[in-house]
Design an enzyme around this catalytic site. Structure first.
Site, PDB file in Angstrom:
ATOM      1  N   CYS A  18       0.880  -0.993   0.125  1.00  0.00           N
ATOM      2  CA  CYS A  18       0.053  -0.029  -0.183  1.00  0.00           C
ATOM      3  C   CYS A  18       0.583   0.715   0.311  1.00  0.00           C
ATOM      4  O   CYS A  18       0.682   2.045  -0.126  1.00  0.00           O
ATOM      5  CB  CYS A  18      -0.788  -0.391   1.302  1.00  0.00           C
ATOM      6  SG  CYS A  18      -1.576  -1.383   0.922  1.00  0.00           S
ATOM      7  N   ASN A  74     -10.176  -0.577  -0.135  1.00  0.00           N
ATOM      8  CA  ASN A  74      -8.411  -0.393  -0.433  1.00  0.00           C
ATOM      9  C   ASN A  74      -8.292  -0.679  -1.615  1.00  0.00           C
ATOM     10  O   ASN A  74      -8.546  -2.141  -1.674  1.00  0.00           O
ATOM     11  CB  ASN A  74      -8.582  -1.531   0.392  1.00  0.00           C
ATOM     12  CG  ASN A  74      -6.911  -1.110   1.459  1.00  0.00           C
ATOM     13  OD1 ASN A  74      -5.846  -0.932   0.117  1.00  0.00           O
ATOM     14  ND2 ASN A  74      -6.499  -2.124   2.383  1.00  0.00           N
ATOM     15  N   HIS A  77      -3.734   6.611   2.918  1.00  0.00           N
ATOM     16  CA  HIS A  77      -4.126   5.756   2.428  1.00  0.00           C
ATOM     17  C   HIS A  77      -5.537   4.981   2.928  1.00  0.00           C
ATOM     18  O   HIS A  77      -5.814   5.550   3.952  1.00  0.00           O
ATOM     19  CB  HIS A  77      -2.948   4.845   3.250  1.00  0.00           C
ATOM     20  CG  HIS A  77      -3.446   3.190   2.106  1.00  0.00           C
ATOM     21  ND1 HIS A  77      -3.523   3.122   1.054  1.00  0.00           N
ATOM     22  CD2 HIS A  77      -3.877   1.673   3.208  1.00  0.00           C
ATOM     23  CE1 HIS A  77      -4.138   0.947   1.071  1.00  0.00           C
ATOM     24  NE2 HIS A  77      -3.553   1.215   2.166  1.00  0.00           N
TER      25      HIS A  77
HETATM   26  O1  UT7 Z   1      -4.066  -1.790   3.402  1.00  0.00           O
HETATM   27  C1  UT7 Z   1      -3.246  -1.651   4.561  1.00  0.00           C
HETATM   28  C2  UT7 Z   1      -3.866  -2.980   5.561  1.00  0.00           C
HETATM   29  N1  UT7 Z   1      -5.175  -3.194   5.750  1.00  0.00           N
HETATM   30  C3  UT7 Z   1      -5.670  -2.496   6.921  1.00  0.00           C
HETATM   31  O2  UT7 Z   1      -4.630  -1.485   7.257  1.00  0.00           O
HETATM   32  C4  UT7 Z   1      -6.220  -3.019   7.530  1.00  0.00           C
HETATM   33  C5  UT7 Z   1      -6.523  -2.662   9.047  1.00  0.00           C
HETATM   34  N2  UT7 Z   1      -7.857  -3.505   9.635  1.00  0.00           N
HETATM   35  C6  UT7 Z   1      -8.790  -3.134   9.843  1.00  0.00           C
HETATM   36  O3  UT7 Z   1      -8.819  -2.172   8.876  1.00  0.00           O
HETATM   37  C7  UT7 Z   1     -10.066  -3.463  10.957  1.00  0.00           C
HETATM   38  O4  UT7 Z   1      -9.311  -4.101  11.874  1.00  0.00           O
HETATM   39  C8  UT7 Z   1     -10.940  -4.486  10.409  1.00  0.00           C
HETATM   40  C9  UT7 Z   1     -12.215  -3.618   9.777  1.00  0.00           C
HETATM   41  C10 UT7 Z   1      -9.914  -5.274   9.853  1.00  0.00           C
HETATM   42  C11 UT7 Z   1     -11.355  -5.632  11.069  1.00  0.00           C
HETATM   43  O5  UT7 Z   1     -12.086  -4.733  12.274  1.00  0.00           O
HETATM   44  P1  UT7 Z   1     -12.412  -4.545  14.181  1.00  0.00           P
HETATM   45  O6  UT7 Z   1     -12.853  -3.913  14.103  1.00  0.00           O
HETATM   46  O7  UT7 Z   1     -10.662  -4.923  14.177  1.00  0.00           O
HETATM   47  O8  UT7 Z   1     -12.711  -6.176  13.918  1.00  0.00           O
HETATM   48  P2  UT7 Z   1     -12.062  -7.465  14.826  1.00  0.00           P
HETATM   49  O9  UT7 Z   1     -11.090  -7.944  13.413  1.00  0.00           O
HETATM   50  O10 UT7 Z   1     -11.869  -7.261  15.752  1.00  0.00           O
HETATM   51  O11 UT7 Z   1     -13.749  -8.341  14.746  1.00  0.00           O
HETATM   52  C12 UT7 Z   1     -14.699  -8.136  15.295  1.00  0.00           C
HETATM   53  C13 UT7 Z   1     -15.497  -9.344  15.493  1.00  0.00           C
HETATM   54  C14 UT7 Z   1     -15.197 -10.445  15.342  1.00  0.00           C
HETATM   55  O12 UT7 Z   1     -16.162 -11.598  15.636  1.00  0.00           O
HETATM   56  P3  UT7 Z   1     -16.024 -11.275  17.932  1.00  0.00           P
HETATM   57  O13 UT7 Z   1     -14.996 -12.798  17.665  1.00  0.00           O
HETATM   58  O14 UT7 Z   1     -15.426 -10.385  18.377  1.00  0.00           O
HETATM   59  O15 UT7 Z   1     -17.050 -12.563  17.708  1.00  0.00           O
HETATM   60  C15 UT7 Z   1     -14.571 -11.476  13.888  1.00  0.00           C
HETATM   61  O16 UT7 Z   1     -15.003 -12.034  13.286  1.00  0.00           O
HETATM   62  O17 UT7 Z   1     -16.060  -8.711  13.909  1.00  0.00           O
HETATM   63  C16 UT7 Z   1     -15.934 -10.559  13.412  1.00  0.00           C
HETATM   64  N3  UT7 Z   1     -15.712  -9.544  12.175  1.00  0.00           N
HETATM   65  C17 UT7 Z   1     -16.652  -9.940  10.974  1.00  0.00           C
HETATM   66  N4  UT7 Z   1     -18.423  -9.381  10.991  1.00  0.00           N
HETATM   67  C18 UT7 Z   1     -19.030  -9.385  10.496  1.00  0.00           C
HETATM   68  C19 UT7 Z   1     -14.911  -9.728  11.019  1.00  0.00           C
HETATM   69  N5  UT7 Z   1     -14.463  -9.635  10.050  1.00  0.00           N
HETATM   70  C20 UT7 Z   1     -16.134  -9.270  10.287  1.00  0.00           C
HETATM   71  C21 UT7 Z   1     -16.939  -9.210   8.925  1.00  0.00           C
HETATM   72  N6  UT7 Z   1     -19.278  -8.672   9.261  1.00  0.00           N
HETATM   73  N7  UT7 Z   1     -16.774  -8.642   7.784  1.00  0.00           N
END
Ligand code: UT7
Length: 328
Positions: free
Chosen positions: A114, A285, A255
């Site tokens: 990125c 992204n 980004h």
């Molecule tokens: O380009 C540079 C690289 N990328 C990034 O910089 C991305 C950086 N990270 C992020 O943007 C965020 O961490 C995400 C958007 C990927 C995830 O958001 P989060 O608030 O950090 O969520 P999490 O990974 O902590 O997951 C929270 C919950 C989990 O459920 P439990 O374990 O709490 O029951 C996940 O399983 O959300 C669940 N979850 C989803 N639920 C519905 C993860 N993905 C999804 C989804 N839909 N698509």
């Protein structure tokens, strides 16, 4: 020797196919509400089956060349920032060189995920100011949909396809062009975002395919924390180097990975919302391509005028990070 560089043409290309959050609800266990709240993304573009990264890159490049009134034969270097090259080699830059008829240009890919566009601008600055290259085409193009695991809701909702390009040339003004840059890498955290197979470590086999190792893997929440810190540190570093403050910034183009990352970064750097460019809602992204796509949209929307101070700030796989401060 030239004192600095300036961008004389900008272009972008987005594939026509739009995949909305509601469409994704039918593919994995997710909701429009979750995606919107956690990421700010509403839809993304998906390349056709027959479209490779170079095809997207060429469209963006043609627009940037037209904008700059530069003939492809005038180019002496083509740089392509991508993590989704058409193939390992020849480089996507060589493929674009051929298709553009830019026969006088050297060609080279940049692999900085990125951060690739920001890394590319710094490479342009070094090579042009060293006096060897005069007109450089910098393309950032990605077809992330082709390395996406469409069964993994943690990643497939985030990614999209697209391309942006700029034509860069020398400039002799002291207070114009690239005023400061800051690049870095945290190789030890590479496993937070990577593609396990398809290279020499894990060449493609039936096993790697069965285990879906040819798709991107990400530890989203770990990455989130490093992302904000790296973006903030890089932004502060370039402002300090150029002896400017956040109040001097006319437009912040970060980004586009997640609107929460963008807002947290802007807040910590001290840049108000109205000076932050956001289009992650429309495209998700697109890795290296997010910044030049946003730059192009900002220009077309009249949000950049001559003399403005523009802060570009990126973070991504590698891990890599980088920022540049441009006087437009
Ligand atoms: O380009 C540079 C690289 N990328 C990034 O910089 C991305 C950086 N990270 C992020 O943007 C965020 O961490 C995400 C958007 C990927 C995830 O958001 P989060 O608030 O950090 O969520 P999490 O990974 O902590 O997951 C929270 C919950 C989990 O459920 P439990 O374990 O709490 O029951 C996940 O399983 O959300 C669940 N979850 C989803 N639920 C519905 C993860 N993905 C999804 C989804 N839909 N698509």
């Amino acid at each position: 020797m030239p004192k600095n560089i300036k961008i004389i043409g900008v272009g972008s290309y987005l594939p026509e196919k739009i995949l909305t959050n509601v469409d994704i609800e039918k593919i994995v266990d997710t909701t429009d509400e979750w995606i919107t709240e956690r990421t700010g993304i509403k839809e993304r573009r998906i390349a056709r089956k027959d479209q490779a990264t170079s095809d997207l890159g060429i469209e963006a490049a043609k627009k940037a060349l037209e904008d700059a009134s530069v003939d492809p034969k005038e180019l002496d270097l083509i740089l392509v920032a991508t993590i989704t090259p058409d193939m390992s080699f020849p480089s996507t830059a060589c493929i674009i060189q051929d298709k553009l008829g830019a026969e006088n240009a050297a060609a080279l890919d940049i692999s900085a995920a990125c951060s690739g566009f920001v890394y590319g601008l710094v490479v342009c600055h070094s090579l042009i100011c060293q006096g060897q290259y005069k007109k450089v085409l910098l393309v950032a193009a990605e077809t992330l949909s082709k390395i996406t695991n469409w069964e993994d809701r943690g990643t497939c909702v985030l990614l999209g396809d697209g391309a942006g390009a700029v034509v860069v040339t020398s400039c002799d003004c002291e207070n114009e062009g690239l005023l400061a840059s800051s690049l870095g890498a945290i190789g030890s955290a590479g496993k937070l975002l990577y593609l396990p197979a398809g290279g020499s470590r894990n060449p493609a086999t039936h096993e790697t395919i069965d285990e879906k190792m040819h798709y991107l893997r990400m530890q989203g929440n770990e990455l989130f924390k490093v992302a904000v810190k790296s973006l903030v540190d890089a932004a502060k570093d370039v402002m300090q180097k150029a002896k400017v403050t956040s109040e001097d910034i006319a437009l912040f183009i970060p980004h586009q990975a997640n609107v929460r990352i963008i807002n947290a970064t802007a807040k910590r750097v001290g840049i108000p919302k109205e000076k932050v460019f956001i289009n992650v809602n429309k495209y998700g992204n697109t890795s290296a391509a997010t910044i030049p796509i946003a730059l192009n949209e900002a220009l077309r929307a009249g949000r950049i005028k001559k003399g403005d101070l523009i802060l570009l700030d990126a973070f991504g796989g590698g891990l890599t990070w980088g920022a540049v401060l441009l006087r437009w």
